[in-house]
Design an enzyme around this catalytic site. Structure first.
Site, PDB file in Angstrom:
ATOM      1  N   GLU A 133      13.208 -44.050   1.626  1.00 15.99           N
ATOM      2  CA  GLU A 133      12.173 -43.432   1.298  1.00 15.99           C
ATOM      3  C   GLU A 133      11.723 -43.866  -0.119  1.00 15.99           C
ATOM      4  O   GLU A 133      10.458 -43.629  -0.307  1.00 15.99           O
ATOM      5  CB  GLU A 133      12.307 -41.971   1.715  1.00 15.99           C
ATOM      6  CG  GLU A 133      12.450 -41.558   2.962  1.00 15.99           C
ATOM      7  CD  GLU A 133      13.819 -41.642   3.519  1.00 15.99           C
ATOM      8  OE1 GLU A 133      14.122 -40.844   4.561  1.00 15.99           O
ATOM      9  OE2 GLU A 133      14.591 -42.488   2.885  1.00 15.99           O
ATOM     10  N   LYS A 154      33.175 -27.118   3.012  1.00 22.58           N
ATOM     11  CA  LYS A 154      32.824 -26.019   2.590  1.00 22.58           C
ATOM     12  C   LYS A 154      34.134 -25.148   2.982  1.00 22.58           C
ATOM     13  O   LYS A 154      34.382 -24.975   4.140  1.00 22.58           O
ATOM     14  CB  LYS A 154      31.641 -25.138   3.351  1.00 22.58           C
ATOM     15  CG  LYS A 154      30.378 -25.925   2.762  1.00 22.58           C
ATOM     16  CD  LYS A 154      29.186 -25.208   3.652  1.00 22.58           C
ATOM     17  CE  LYS A 154      27.923 -26.095   3.120  1.00 22.58           C
ATOM     18  NZ  LYS A 154      26.551 -25.480   4.074  1.00 22.58           N
ATOM     19  N   THR A 170      14.267 -45.650   8.893  1.00 24.52           N
ATOM     20  CA  THR A 170      15.704 -45.044   8.176  1.00 24.52           C
ATOM     21  C   THR A 170      16.362 -45.380   9.688  1.00 24.52           C
ATOM     22  O   THR A 170      16.262 -45.625  10.739  1.00 24.52           O
ATOM     23  CB  THR A 170      15.493 -43.849   8.291  1.00 24.52           C
ATOM     24  OG1 THR A 170      15.306 -43.121   9.409  1.00 24.52           O
ATOM     25  CG2 THR A 170      14.741 -43.383   7.087  1.00 24.52           C
ATOM     26  N   TRP A 194      32.860 -25.392  -2.562  1.00 20.58           N
ATOM     27  CA  TRP A 194      32.188 -26.712  -2.187  1.00 20.58           C
ATOM     28  C   TRP A 194      33.031 -27.594  -2.588  1.00 20.58           C
ATOM     29  O   TRP A 194      33.576 -27.867  -3.579  1.00 20.58           O
ATOM     30  CB  TRP A 194      30.869 -27.012  -2.588  1.00 20.58           C
ATOM     31  CG  TRP A 194      29.707 -26.212  -1.660  1.00 20.58           C
ATOM     32  CD1 TRP A 194      29.926 -25.179  -0.747  1.00 20.58           C
ATOM     33  CD2 TRP A 194      28.286 -26.462  -1.553  1.00 20.58           C
ATOM     34  NE1 TRP A 194      28.442 -24.782  -0.124  1.00 20.58           N
ATOM     35  CE2 TRP A 194      27.821 -25.556  -0.559  1.00 20.58           C
ATOM     36  CE3 TRP A 194      27.429 -27.474  -2.420  1.00 20.58           C
ATOM     37  CZ2 TRP A 194      26.484 -25.495  -0.405  1.00 20.58           C
ATOM     38  CZ3 TRP A 194      26.195 -27.671  -1.939  1.00 20.58           C
ATOM     39  CH2 TRP A 194      25.681 -26.410  -0.903  1.00 20.58           C
TER      40      TRP A 194
END
Length: 551
Positions: free
Chosen positions: A331, A445, A185, A450
């Site tokens: 992944e 936020k 990653t 949100w």
């Protein structure tokens, strides 16, 4: 009752064996540092991959050893994909664009024994040579005439070593769950983590990715992977394209050059390509400025970052090219979802069609997805509920190399129920189309609500005078956090913050309209082409909204 079927192992080498027998005269075209247009056949490719396997034996590389590559998209790198994995070693693709300290960490953590590197990567390794702990030899992917002068020890010329080898080699068969490849990653927070792919997972990924609703790849296609081969297996294209016998066009170190990409598309008849949005923006701008076209290019797959609607519409309206946006992760090998129209959608036009193309698409066969709330309760596919996105499937990682493999542990990406938490926030509509609304860490936020940074960015880049944009949350004395938009103007334009905010007010909920806009010359990106929000938050950590916005 047990079935009575042959139990043949799924091997990377089986792709190459099939391709050589069925498509021996198919072509692979490459741009390399030592040859602007190298051309050879699948027959040549297969023979050289066998020579490479013999070379690895001669070097003393053992079964399971990690063999690293730091290279661009060309025929030599493709030979490594097959020669390394097919012989039972692990092909470890490393992104040379990562920070040098990350490259050194990855090489040492994976315990790479040999490095196969592009000429252009040699200076990077020279700077790191004192830090490399296990490397026994470095093979430069070129011929003797183009070998660089270097201070590196144990350096060899790829073409010289390969010429000494026999092309007779019998690919071994072993457990299909054996590791074949490895990618780390990007490590934007903490050290990069190693994802290890198996022969089984990679072959299944290639099979599913080639289905009609996915890439629909065939031997009639001319495929140009612009997504780097050091980035998540170039999204599986080096396996899927070879499996179906497509002609391959590899742009080498010129993958970000609009003029070179156009030349390759035009002269080689490219029908399908894949890459991140910034690549396609460069190509579209080149085409617009040069009044050139790309009539052969039927489809492009876009991933790595949200694709602006403007790119989708410019390809579709100006060039008749269909954009298939996809989503996945290191992944996930990486394919998770891909845009395709369902039966009954053939007559969609304009904004309705762009709405579908701007989604992340539907799951490919082999991948399951769900969204959950803060209590891990599954949410409905109604296009309104959004929550943490989780995935599972046969080509999705169950853990990271060298870290805990126990589900639920802090170092394991999989929960106790066997689902991998992607770190994305998403919504899924009743037709199965998934839309990433944000990364969990990037959600803004504000006042208990949100706000999606991606929604703001997409709206901003729909303005014709905005080239690129990023939205981040910054401290606000009343609402705790409010959106700040950081934008790059198109050349020779002079839009101001007030005008852009007024435009956004027409396309966003009023709560999502950023409180301010800051214009910059360029935005930071990660080594894989994504907006680097971490760097932006650090750059603007002392930013304060104007007093007029403290409402």
């Amino acid at each position: 009752m047990q079935a009575m079927m042959m139990n043949r192992q799924l091997m990377i080498s089986s792709i190459l064996i099939h391709a050589e027998k069925n498509y021996p005269d198919q072509t692979i075209v490459s741009v390399t540092a030592d040859n602007p247009r190298h051309r050879y056949t699948y027959r040549d490719f297969a023979a050289r991959a066998r020579k490479l396997a013999n070379l690895l034996d001669q070097l003393g590389a053992e079964f399971g050893d990690r063999i690293a590559t730091l290279a661009w998209n060309d025929y030599r790198h493709l030979e490594l994909y097959y020669g390394v994995s097919g012989s039972g070693r692990v092909c470890h693709m490393i992104n040379p664009k990562l920070f040098p300290e990350q490259v050194a960490y990855i090489i040492n953590h994976a315990q790479d024994r040999f490095l196969f590197v592009d000429v252009l990567v040699v200076p990077l390794l020279e700077a790191l040579q004192s830090q490399l702990q296990n490397v026994e030899g470095i093979i430069v992917l070129t011929d003797e005439a183009n070998m660089p002068q270097t201070s590196l020890p144990n350096v060899h010329c790829y073409e010289t070593l390969l010429a000494e080898q026999d092309d007779n080699y019998t690919w071994p068969e072993f457990d299909e769950n054996t590791a074949c490849g490895m990618c780390y990653t990007s490590g934007t927070t903490g050290n990069p983590k190693g994802v290890v792919y198996s022969h089984r997972s990679t072959l299944l990924h290639a099979l599913s990715g080639s289905l009609p609703d996915h890439t629909n790849a065939s031997t009639r296609d001319v495929c140009m992977p612009v997504v780097p081969m050091f980035h998540v297996n170039a999204w599986g294209i080096p396996y899927g394209s070879v499996m179906v016998g497509a002609k391959l066009v590899m742009p080498g170190p010129k993958m970000a050059d609009g003029e070179t990409l156009h030349d390759l598309i035009e002269t080689e008849g490219v029908t399908y390509s894949s890459g991140v949005p910034t690549i396609w923006l460069a190509l579209l701008d080149y085409l617009q400025n040069s009044n050139k076209t790309i009539p052969s290019l039927k489809t492009v797959t876009v991933g790595g970052a949200a694709c602006p609607r403007s790119i989708i519409e410019r390809f579709r309206n100006d060039h008749g090219t269909w954009v298939k946006q996809g989503w996945g992760m290191t992944e996930m090998s990486p394919l998770g979802t891909l845009v395709s129209l369902k039966a009954g959608m053939e007559d969609l036009q304009g904004d309705a069609l762009t709405d579908i193309q701007a989604s992340q698409g539907r799951t490919v066969f082999g991948v399951e997805i769900k969204i959950v709330d803060d209590n891990n309760q599954e949410l409905p596919w109604d296009g309104e509920a959004f929550g943490a996105l989780k995935v599972r499937g046969p080509w999705i990682a169950s853990g990271y190399y060298g870290l805990s493999q126990t589900p639920g542990d802090a170092d394991c990406p999989v929960d106790e129920d066997g689902w991998l938490n992607t770190g994305d926030v998403a919504t899924i509509d009743p037709q199965g189309y998934m839309r990433i609304t944000d990364r969990t860490k990037d959600v803004i936020k504000t006042g208990g609500e949100w706000v999606s940074s991606i929604e703001i960015e997409n709206a901003a880049t729909n303005h014709p005078e905005i080239a690129e944009a990023a939205a981040i949350g910054r401290y606000h004395p009343k609402w705790t956090e409010r959106p700040l938009l950081i934008a790059v103007k198109q050349p020779n334009t002079d839009i101001d913050a007030q005008t852009l905010r007024a435009f956004l007010a027409e396309h966003l909920h009023k709560w999502s309209v950023p409180d301010d806009v800051v214009f910059v010359d360029s935005l930071p990106h990660t080594a894989t082409g994504k907006l680097n929000k971490l760097a932006l938050r650090k750059q603007f950590e002392d930013y304060a909204f104007p007093e007029s916005q403290n409402h």
